[in-house]
Design an enzyme around this catalytic site. Structure first.
Site, PDB file in Angstrom:
ATOM      1  CE  LYS A 126      13.599   7.391   3.700  1.00 30.87           C
ATOM      2  NZ  LYS A 126      13.515   7.706   2.255  1.00 30.87           N
ATOM      3  CE1 TYR A 129       0.382   3.377  11.974  1.00 28.59           C
ATOM      4  CE2 TYR A 129      -1.694   2.638  12.910  1.00 28.59           C
ATOM      5  CZ  TYR A 129      -0.990   3.172  11.865  1.00 28.59           C
ATOM      6  OH  TYR A 129      -1.636   3.503  10.702  1.00 28.59           O
ATOM      7  CG  ASP A 155      -2.044   2.997   7.511  1.00 31.07           C
ATOM      8  OD1 ASP A 155      -3.115   2.418   7.247  1.00 31.07           O
ATOM      9  OD2 ASP A 155      -1.970   4.214   7.767  1.00 31.07           O
ATOM     10  CG  ASP A 187      -5.205   3.024   2.215  1.00 28.18           C
ATOM     11  OD1 ASP A 187      -5.481   1.993   2.861  1.00 28.18           O
ATOM     12  OD2 ASP A 187      -5.836   4.090   2.335  1.00 28.18           O
ATOM     13  CG  ASP A 199      12.063   6.759  -0.863  1.00 24.90           C
ATOM     14  OD1 ASP A 199      12.449   5.591  -0.645  1.00 24.90           O
ATOM     15  OD2 ASP A 199      12.851   7.730  -0.965  1.00 24.90           O
TER      16      ASP A 199
HETATM   17  C1  IPM Z   1      -6.077   0.606   8.617  1.00 25.86           C
HETATM   18  C2  IPM Z   1      -6.580   1.919   9.150  1.00 25.86           C
HETATM   19  C3  IPM Z   1      -6.208   2.027  10.630  1.00 25.86           C
HETATM   20  C4  IPM Z   1      -4.694   2.021  10.704  1.00 25.86           C
HETATM   21  C5  IPM Z   1      -6.811   3.230  11.371  1.00 25.86           C
HETATM   22  C6  IPM Z   1      -8.315   3.254  11.250  1.00 25.86           C
HETATM   23  C7  IPM Z   1      -6.387   3.244  12.800  1.00 25.86           C
HETATM   24  O1  IPM Z   1      -6.100   2.980   8.400  1.00 25.86           O
HETATM   25  O2  IPM Z   1      -6.495  -0.447   9.140  1.00 25.86           O
HETATM   26  O3  IPM Z   1      -5.282   0.622   7.692  1.00 25.86           O
HETATM   27  O4  IPM Z   1      -4.050   3.075  10.574  1.00 25.86           O
HETATM   28  O5  IPM Z   1      -4.128   0.958  10.918  1.00 25.86           O
HETATM   29 MG    MG Z   2      -5.031   2.396   6.681  1.00 26.13          MG
END
Ligand code: IPM
Ligand code: MG
Length: 361
Positions: free
Chosen positions: A195, A135, A251, A255, A227
């Site tokens: 990884k 990032y 990230d 999710d 993975d």
């Molecule tokens: C998160 C989001 C952010 C990230 C984006 C909006 C930049 O997906 O906070 O997880 O990738 O960190």
């Molecule tokens: Mg995210």
């Protein structure tokens, strides 16, 4: 206690309004100041993170953040995209430790796409490193692009990097969190996700985390390729306790983990720096498809406010009051659309916020 309130875009304004409402009735004295961020700030000032907004955030004890982003900004040059606001806040405030709990609320077991027995009682904590990795790698800023794209270019690249101190400090955060959880009855395990079979950066990550782990003999440490971790999260999520990983894997996995609970609209997050100054935001995004309709679930943001009270403002009792109130409204059967199921009562964003206020007693 100074709080910067940054609602942002999409449903951000609606959900943050409910969290602010809850904060205001706690009987505590807060100095709350609101500012534009993300696409809203771009529209008004031509930049997603205006100087004034950044200064307000830096000068506050905590930031209560909504969400940023909308498809309508997809054509903007990358540094002007709404997402840059959150990245800029993380970097400038040094918010390196991101806590993303994935907790399955018993009343919502049915909302998950996984079998109830797999997720009932699930309580895992993903700790994502937030200011390093690919990032924030080298080519940032050296690129020449128009409207966020590269007409005629033959290649594009990003670089992944981590320094030893960056890995050490996030590893300590993970082990400390596991110790705290162990004291509260959890297993006391850290799973470091990497990884290392392909990437030098993550062989290094693994080695450094192992070194730090030696200082925590009471905590079990295991290592897992990313993975495999993605697979294990849906196969046997309860095998995890604390997961620690880098910015990009974190990230993605956070999710995935949040959706195990069936309700990304329920999950808060905290991003902290070494002074416990923090940014608190729901784990979900700006959801432009439902913005302005008054149907978004404000509970993730309300629970983020509780995390803010706990981590940055030293108000544990108030944090627990909010969490208990959220449990109460769930027990009452109140549900926004995202967690609605037969036999429960559908409520709007505002009605949910009002119900939490009432449940505070
Ligand atoms: C998160 C989001 C952010 C990230 C984006 C909006 C930049 O997906 O906070 O997880 O990738 O960190
Ligand atoms: Mg995210």
């Amino acid at each position: 206690m100074k709080i910067a309130v940054l609602p942002g875009d999409g449903i951000g304004t609606e959900i943050v309004a409910e969290a602010v409402k809850v904060l205001k009735v706690l009987g505590l004295k807060f100095d709350m100041e609101t500012a534009l961020v993300g696409g809203a700030a771009y529209d008004a000032h031509g930049h997603p993170l205006p100087e004034a907004t950044l200064k307000l955030a830096m000068d506050s004890d905590a930031v209560l953040f909504g969400a940023v982003g909308d498809w309508k900004y997809d054509k903007l040059d990358r540094p002007l995209r709404p997402e840059q606001a959150i990245l800029g806040l993380r970097k400038n405030m040094g918010l390196f430790a991101n806590f993303r709990p994935a907790i399955c609320y018993e009343q919502l077991v049915g909302a998950s796409s996984l079998k109830p027995e797999l997720i009932s009682g699930l309580d895992i904590l993903i700790i994502r490193e937030l200011t390093g990795d690919i990032y924030f790698g080298q080519p940032r800023g050296r690129r020449v692009a128009t409207d966020g794209h590269f007409p005629g270019a033959e290649e594009a690249f990003d670089t992944m990097r981590y320094s030893k101190p960056e890995i050490e400090r996030i590893a300590h955060v993970a082990f400390q969190a596991a110790l705290k959880r162990k004291a509260a009855g959890k297993e006391g395990r850290v799973t470091s996700v990497d990884k290392a079979n392909v990437l030098e950066t993550f062989q290094f990550w693994k080695d450094v985390v192992s070194e730090v782990g030696k200082e925590y003999p009471d905590i079990a440490l295991d290592h897992m390729y990313v993975d495999n971790a993605a697979m294990q999260l849906v196969k046997e999520p309860k095998r995890f306790d604390v997961v620690v990983t880098g910015n990009m894997f974190g990230d993605i996995l956070s999710d995935e983990a949040s959706m195990l609970t069936g309700s990304i609209g329920m999950l808060p997050s905290a991003s902290l720096n070494s002074k416990n100054q923090g940014l608190f935001e729901p784990s979900h995004g700006s959801a432009p498809d439902i913005a302005g309709k008054g149907i978004a679930n404000p509970l993730a943001t309300i629970l983020s406010a509780a995390m803010m009270l706990r981590f940055s403002l030293n108000q544990e009792a108030a944090a627990q009051r909010i969490e208990a109130a959220v449990q109460k409204v769930l027990a009452q059967g109140l549900r926004t659309g995202d967690i609605f199921s037969a036999g429960t009562t559908k409520v709007s964003t505002r009605e949910m916020g009002d119900a939490v206020v009432k449940a505070l007693g």
